[in-house]
Write an enzyme that holds these catalytic residues in place. Structure first.
Site, PDB file in Angstrom:
ATOM      1  N   HIS A 159      -8.298   1.565  -5.917  1.00  0.00           N
ATOM      2  CA  HIS A 159      -7.548   0.636  -5.061  1.00  0.00           C
ATOM      3  C   HIS A 159      -6.066   0.958  -5.194  1.00  0.00           C
ATOM      4  CE1 HIS A 159     -11.053  -1.775  -4.259  1.00  0.00           C
ATOM      5  NE2 HIS A 159     -11.346  -1.682  -5.549  1.00  0.00           N
ATOM      6  N   HIS A 200     -15.282  -6.459  -1.741  1.00  0.00           N
ATOM      7  CA  HIS A 200     -15.532  -7.873  -1.998  1.00  0.00           C
ATOM      8  C   HIS A 200     -16.705  -8.433  -1.200  1.00  0.00           C
ATOM      9  CE1 HIS A 200     -11.514  -6.988  -3.320  1.00  0.00           C
ATOM     10  NE2 HIS A 200     -11.159  -6.773  -2.076  1.00  0.00           N
ATOM     11  N   ASN A 230     -12.628   4.389  -2.310  1.00  0.00           N
ATOM     12  CA  ASN A 230     -11.764   3.236  -2.091  1.00  0.00           C
ATOM     13  C   ASN A 230     -12.482   2.405  -1.034  1.00  0.00           C
ATOM     14  OD1 ASN A 230      -9.917   1.310  -1.342  1.00  0.00           O
ATOM     15  ND2 ASN A 230      -8.151   2.679  -1.441  1.00  0.00           N
ATOM     16  N   SER A 259      -3.544  -1.074  -4.357  1.00  0.00           N
ATOM     17  CA  SER A 259      -2.847  -2.249  -4.882  1.00  0.00           C
ATOM     18  C   SER A 259      -3.616  -2.804  -6.078  1.00  0.00           C
ATOM     19  CB  SER A 259      -2.714  -3.323  -3.801  1.00  0.00           C
ATOM     20  OG  SER A 259      -3.984  -3.853  -3.470  1.00  0.00           O
ATOM     21  N   ASP A 312     -25.778  -1.043  -3.230  1.00  0.00           N
ATOM     22  CA  ASP A 312     -27.160  -0.576  -3.267  1.00  0.00           C
ATOM     23  C   ASP A 312     -27.268   0.914  -2.944  1.00  0.00           C
ATOM     24  OD1 ASP A 312     -27.977  -3.102  -3.991  1.00  0.00           O
ATOM     25  OD2 ASP A 312     -28.781  -3.628  -2.018  1.00  0.00           O
ATOM     26  N   TYR A 372       0.794  -1.227   0.000  1.00  0.00           N
ATOM     27  CA  TYR A 372       0.000   0.000   0.000  1.00  0.00           C
ATOM     28  C   TYR A 372       0.829   1.280   0.000  1.00  0.00           C
ATOM     29  CZ  TYR A 372      -3.567  -3.378   1.249  1.00  0.00           C
ATOM     30  OH  TYR A 372      -4.404  -4.456   1.259  1.00  0.00           O
TER      31      TYR A 372
END
Length: 149
Positions: free
Chosen positions: A103, A83, A77, A105, A90, A26
């Site tokens: 992101h 995930h 982010n 990475s 929603d 990161y």
């Protein structure tokens, strides 16, 4: 001079630990350092940028809801919520504010469970694997898109 556009930047769980958390993945910049760079860039672009970081899904959702009617674009982010969070998806669908997923990475070069995003298919775009610079690219892309509308 009034800012031309209002942009919301949402940062999800554990991003408050940037700079110390897995710097090989990161980077070494803290979230505050990234935010300061973005604030300077936003000022130069003439846009208002509001930052929120939360480790709580419901707080991010509340911020998305609060953005309805007063925010032109969202940069997000979602971190690990990428995930797992149908609820964030929603909320973003509900407000219909265009957004870019960011992101630090390259999630596609990591563990298989990180390869799926609940947000990517509804995002204007996705920037991943470019480190802290990805935020700056996302901000510029958002402003470019808003200027065309």
């Amino acid at each position: 001079m009034a800012d031309k556009f209002n942009i919301l930047l949402l940062n999800g769980p554990n991003l408050n630990m940037l700079g110390v958390r897995e710097p090989e993945k990161y980077g070494t910049l803290t979230l505050a350092q990234i935010a300061a760079r973005l604030d300077r860039r936003a000022q130069a672009l003439g846009v208002s940028l509001h930052h929120i970081q939360s480790n709580a899904e419901h707080e991010l959702i509340a911020q998305i809801h609060a953005a309805f009617g007063n925010t032109d674009f969202i940069l997000v982010n979602p971190a690990a919520f990428t995930h797992t969070s149908v609820a964030l998806r929603d909320a973003l669908l509900a407000v219909q504010i265009p957004f870019i997923e960011i992101h630090l990475s390259n999630v596609h070069a990591r563990e298989p469970f990180r390869h799926h995003s609940y947000l990517s298919d509804i995002a204007v775009g996705v920037i991943c694997g470019l480190g802290a610079e990805g935020y700056e690219y996302a901000l510029q892309a958002a402003v470019n898109r808003l200027n065309k509308s």
